[in-house]
Design a protein around this motif. Structure first.
Motif, PDB file in Angstrom:
ATOM      1  N   PRO A 124     -54.603  28.823  41.007  1.00 25.30           N
ATOM      2  CA  PRO A 124     -54.906  27.662  41.852  1.00 25.30           C
ATOM      3  C   PRO A 124     -55.238  26.423  41.023  1.00 25.30           C
ATOM      4  O   PRO A 124     -55.712  26.515  39.879  1.00 25.30           O
ATOM      5  CB  PRO A 124     -56.126  28.114  42.659  1.00 25.30           C
ATOM      6  CG  PRO A 124     -56.114  29.608  42.583  1.00 25.30           C
ATOM      7  CD  PRO A 124     -55.541  29.927  41.237  1.00 25.30           C
ATOM      8  N   LEU A 125     -54.992  25.255  41.609  1.00 31.02           N
ATOM      9  CA  LEU A 125     -55.286  23.979  40.976  1.00 31.02           C
ATOM     10  C   LEU A 125     -56.087  23.122  41.949  1.00 31.02           C
ATOM     11  O   LEU A 125     -55.870  23.168  43.158  1.00 31.02           O
ATOM     12  CB  LEU A 125     -53.997  23.245  40.603  1.00 31.02           C
ATOM     13  CG  LEU A 125     -53.092  23.922  39.573  1.00 31.02           C
ATOM     14  CD1 LEU A 125     -51.733  23.229  39.545  1.00 31.02           C
ATOM     15  CD2 LEU A 125     -53.734  23.904  38.193  1.00 31.02           C
ATOM     16  N   ILE A 126     -57.005  22.327  41.410  1.00 28.20           N
ATOM     17  CA  ILE A 126     -57.770  21.404  42.234  1.00 28.20           C
ATOM     18  C   ILE A 126     -57.792  20.038  41.562  1.00 28.20           C
ATOM     19  O   ILE A 126     -57.596  19.929  40.352  1.00 28.20           O
ATOM     20  CB  ILE A 126     -59.223  21.892  42.468  1.00 28.20           C
ATOM     21  CG1 ILE A 126     -59.955  22.051  41.123  1.00 28.20           C
ATOM     22  CG2 ILE A 126     -59.249  23.183  43.253  1.00 28.20           C
ATOM     23  CD1 ILE A 126     -61.429  22.374  41.282  1.00 28.20           C
ATOM     24  N   GLU A 127     -58.002  19.014  42.360  1.00 27.38           N
ATOM     25  CA  GLU A 127     -58.191  17.663  41.844  1.00 27.38           C
ATOM     26  C   GLU A 127     -59.687  17.436  41.729  1.00 27.38           C
ATOM     27  O   GLU A 127     -60.409  17.482  42.726  1.00 27.38           O
ATOM     28  CB  GLU A 127     -57.527  16.662  42.795  1.00 27.38           C
ATOM     29  CG  GLU A 127     -57.668  15.209  42.380  1.00 27.38           C
ATOM     30  CD  GLU A 127     -58.898  14.538  42.962  1.00 27.38           C
ATOM     31  OE1 GLU A 127     -59.416  13.603  42.324  1.00 27.38           O
ATOM     32  OE2 GLU A 127     -59.348  14.954  44.047  1.00 27.38           O
ATOM     33  N   ARG A 128     -60.171  17.236  40.498  1.00 28.81           N
ATOM     34  CA  ARG A 128     -61.619  17.087  40.312  1.00 28.81           C
ATOM     35  C   ARG A 128     -61.894  16.273  39.061  1.00 28.81           C
ATOM     36  O   ARG A 128     -61.347  16.543  38.002  1.00 28.81           O
ATOM     37  CB  ARG A 128     -62.282  18.458  40.183  1.00 28.81           C
ATOM     38  CG  ARG A 128     -63.817  18.380  40.068  1.00 28.81           C
ATOM     39  CD  ARG A 128     -64.415  19.761  39.913  1.00 28.81           C
ATOM     40  NE  ARG A 128     -64.052  20.371  38.644  1.00 28.81           N
ATOM     41  CZ  ARG A 128     -63.964  21.683  38.441  1.00 28.81           C
ATOM     42  NH1 ARG A 128     -64.180  22.512  39.423  1.00 28.81           N
ATOM     43  NH2 ARG A 128     -63.635  22.152  37.251  1.00 28.81           N
ATOM     44  N   CYS A 129     -62.741  15.277  39.195  1.00 29.84           N
ATOM     45  CA  CYS A 129     -63.150  14.476  38.042  1.00 29.84           C
ATOM     46  C   CYS A 129     -64.460  15.021  37.482  1.00 29.84           C
ATOM     47  O   CYS A 129     -65.269  15.603  38.211  1.00 29.84           O
ATOM     48  CB  CYS A 129     -63.317  13.011  38.453  1.00 29.84           C
ATOM     49  SG  CYS A 129     -63.532  11.894  37.033  1.00 29.84           S
ATOM     50  N   ARG A 130     -64.670  14.822  36.184  1.00 30.18           N
ATOM     51  CA  ARG A 130     -65.881  15.319  35.540  1.00 30.18           C
ATOM     52  C   ARG A 130     -66.988  14.274  35.478  1.00 30.18           C
ATOM     53  O   ARG A 130     -68.067  14.546  34.949  1.00 30.18           O
ATOM     54  CB  ARG A 130     -65.567  15.790  34.112  1.00 30.18           C
ATOM     55  CG  ARG A 130     -64.610  16.948  34.012  1.00 30.18           C
ATOM     56  CD  ARG A 130     -64.698  17.615  32.638  1.00 30.18           C
ATOM     57  NE  ARG A 130     -64.713  16.633  31.574  1.00 30.18           N
ATOM     58  CZ  ARG A 130     -63.634  16.063  31.047  1.00 30.18           C
ATOM     59  NH1 ARG A 130     -62.443  16.366  31.544  1.00 30.18           N
ATOM     60  NH2 ARG A 130     -63.717  15.198  30.070  1.00 30.18           N
ATOM     61  N   CYS A 131     -66.707  13.063  35.966  1.00 32.65           N
ATOM     62  CA  CYS A 131     -67.731  12.022  35.850  1.00 32.65           C
ATOM     63  C   CYS A 131     -68.915  12.327  36.773  1.00 32.65           C
ATOM     64  O   CYS A 131     -68.791  13.053  37.751  1.00 32.65           O
ATOM     65  CB  CYS A 131     -67.134  10.650  36.178  1.00 32.65           C
ATOM     66  SG  CYS A 131     -66.806  10.367  37.936  1.00 32.65           S
ATOM     67  N   SER A 132     -70.070  11.766  36.441  1.00 29.18           N
ATOM     68  CA  SER A 132     -71.278  11.898  37.262  1.00 29.18           C
ATOM     69  C   SER A 132     -72.179  10.712  36.952  1.00 29.18           C
ATOM     70  O   SER A 132     -72.012  10.028  35.934  1.00 29.18           O
ATOM     71  CB  SER A 132     -72.018  13.204  36.957  1.00 29.18           C
ATOM     72  OG  SER A 132     -72.530  13.179  35.636  1.00 29.18           O
ATOM     73  N   ARG A 133     -73.125  10.480  37.804  1.00 28.68           N
ATOM     74  CA  ARG A 133     -74.052   9.366  37.566  1.00 28.68           C
ATOM     75  C   ARG A 133     -74.822   9.573  36.263  1.00 28.68           C
ATOM     76  O   ARG A 133     -75.016   8.637  35.485  1.00 28.68           O
ATOM     77  CB  ARG A 133     -75.020   9.229  38.748  1.00 28.68           C
ATOM     78  CG  ARG A 133     -75.955   8.031  38.606  1.00 28.68           C
ATOM     79  CD  ARG A 133     -76.853   7.830  39.810  1.00 28.68           C
ATOM     80  NE  ARG A 133     -77.739   6.685  39.609  1.00 28.68           N
ATOM     81  CZ  ARG A 133     -77.397   5.427  39.801  1.00 28.68           C
ATOM     82  NH1 ARG A 133     -76.177   5.150  40.210  1.00 28.68           N
ATOM     83  NH2 ARG A 133     -78.271   4.449  39.599  1.00 28.68           N
ATOM     84  N   ASP A 134     -75.224  10.803  36.006  1.00 24.69           N
ATOM     85  CA  ASP A 134     -75.985  11.075  34.786  1.00 24.69           C
ATOM     86  C   ASP A 134     -75.151  10.836  33.535  1.00 24.69           C
ATOM     87  O   ASP A 134     -75.632  10.275  32.546  1.00 24.69           O
ATOM     88  CB  ASP A 134     -76.496  12.518  34.796  1.00 24.69           C
ATOM     89  CG  ASP A 134     -77.639  12.723  35.780  1.00 24.69           C
ATOM     90  OD1 ASP A 134     -78.239  11.716  36.222  1.00 24.69           O
ATOM     91  OD2 ASP A 134     -77.910  13.887  36.115  1.00 24.69           O
ATOM     92  N   SER A 135     -73.877  11.267  33.551  1.00 27.60           N
ATOM     93  CA  SER A 135     -73.040  11.087  32.364  1.00 27.60           C
ATOM     94  C   SER A 135     -72.732   9.619  32.121  1.00 27.60           C
ATOM     95  O   SER A 135     -72.694   9.159  30.974  1.00 27.60           O
ATOM     96  CB  SER A 135     -71.746  11.888  32.505  1.00 27.60           C
ATOM     97  OG  SER A 135     -70.949  11.408  33.575  1.00 27.60           O
ATOM     98  N   VAL A 136     -72.516   8.865  33.209  1.00 27.80           N
ATOM     99  CA  VAL A 136     -72.254   7.432  33.052  1.00 27.80           C
ATOM    100  C   VAL A 136     -73.512   6.720  32.557  1.00 27.80           C
ATOM    101  O   VAL A 136     -73.447   5.841  31.688  1.00 27.80           O
ATOM    102  CB  VAL A 136     -71.768   6.826  34.382  1.00 27.80           C
ATOM    103  CG1 VAL A 136     -71.655   5.303  34.271  1.00 27.80           C
ATOM    104  CG2 VAL A 136     -70.420   7.417  34.774  1.00 27.80           C
TER     105      VAL A 136
END
Length: 330
Positions: free
Chosen positions: A274-286
């Motif tokens: 299976p494949l999903i569309e997902r970004c790794r960004c987050s408020r904490d990382s930014v």
């Protein structure tokens, strides 16, 4: 990877890669079908259709290659070129997550489309395609690079695997927009993408050259030859009969496509991935990224009393009060 025995599906199988083998032809391969995932990924951006099509091809190619590698980490496909689309970045995080973005000259893209020069090779121009395996902070990064010299992504992939990996490879990529209707909503156009990936991997005790990247689906002790073996000629001929609609039509499953191609030779399919569309960004990382800049640099980031950052991959906007970073320093 264990083989499974299941009936052919009439439809379905979206957002997944289906690995397969055709033992009679010494073939290993993969079929990818992207539906809601690619539509959501492209929907996060306001790209011109020509750019969306090119990026969707890159996402399909990344899914085919990334899922074939036995590793935990990331596989990144990136182009850098002098064409109207100067950069594509597709990031696959094992085992299933995809994100992608493009940088382009809007005026140059519009001019290319108006002139009928909107093929992938026209939009890419000249430059290079890099494929990188990143297995984490404590492992070495591996990168393979192939020249983009007016070639499409399909042709660049062929050249990479033949020259760097010495594995005869055939890639077919297709992108389409289809009319769809969500319950209670008006019909709309949705993006779809698909791809077929074939590699000729005859049994051999000898290795044929150094590989920059992991050889993907090749089993242990299996190498490849660059000779035009009759089996490989047949496989290429069969792959050449695949039409774009067969790779993107939601009513044609990956199993059905494989049956059409290899029913005389017999294909074994394995568990779909299976494949999903997902970004790794987050408020904490930014926030951590912004905090890494000097106070003077952060002052330059302030607009209307706030620091705003928009993720290039998913278009999520993060808004910060500059005082948050003064607290962190205190």
């Amino acid at each position: 990877m264990s083989s499974v025995d299941r009936p052919l599906a009439v439809a379905g199988g979206d957002d997944a890669v289906l690995p397969f083998a055709v033992d009679a032809l010494d073939l290993r391969g993969r079929v990818v079908r992207l539906g809601p995932a690619i539509d959501a990924l492209l929907g996060r951006h306001d790209y011109p259709p020509a750019v969306s099509r090119l990026l969707a091809e890159a996402v399909a190619l990344t899914a085919l290659i990334g899922t074939s590698m036995k590793f935990q980490g990331r596989f990144i496909l990136q182009t850098q070129s002098d064409g109207p689309v100067g950069m594509l970045v597709v990031d696959f995080e094992a085992p299933d997550a995809l994100r992608a973005c493009a940088r382009f000259d809007a005026d140059a893209v519009a001019a290319a489309v108006a002139a009928g020069q909107d093929r992938p090779e026209d939009l890419l121009g000249r430059g290079h395609l890099a494929m990188t395996v990143d297995q984490g902070a404590h492992m070495s990064r591996y990168q393979g690079i192939v020249e983009l010299d007016g070639r499409s992504l399909e042709e660049a992939a062929h050249g990479y695997f033949l020259q760097s990996e010495q594995i005869p490879t055939r890639v077919r990529l297709a992108v389409a927009e289809v009319l769809t209707r969500d319950p209670g909503h008006e019909p709309r156009r949705a993006w779809r993408a698909g791809g077929l990936f074939l590699q000729f991997l005859p049994e051999s005790s000898e290795r044929s050259g150094h590989r920059d990247l992991h050889p993907g689906d090749a089993p242990e002790g299996v190498s490849a030859t660059i000779e035009e073996d009759d089996a490989w000629v047949e496989a290429q001929s069969l792959a050449g009969t695949v039409e774009d609609v067969e790779l993107t039509d939601p009513t044609i499953s990956a199993e059905t496509l494989l049956y059409r191609l290899f029913h005389e030779r017999g294909a074994r399919v394995f568990e779909p991935q299976p494949l999903i569309e997902r970004c790794r960004c987050s408020r904490d990382s930014v926030k951590a990224m912004i905090a890494s800049f000097s106070p003077a640099e952060r002052v330059d980031m302030v607009e209307n009393g706030r620091i705003g950052v928009t993720c290039e991959f998913c278009s999520t906007h993060y808004d910060f009060d500059p005082k948050e970073f003064e607290t962190d320093e205190a």
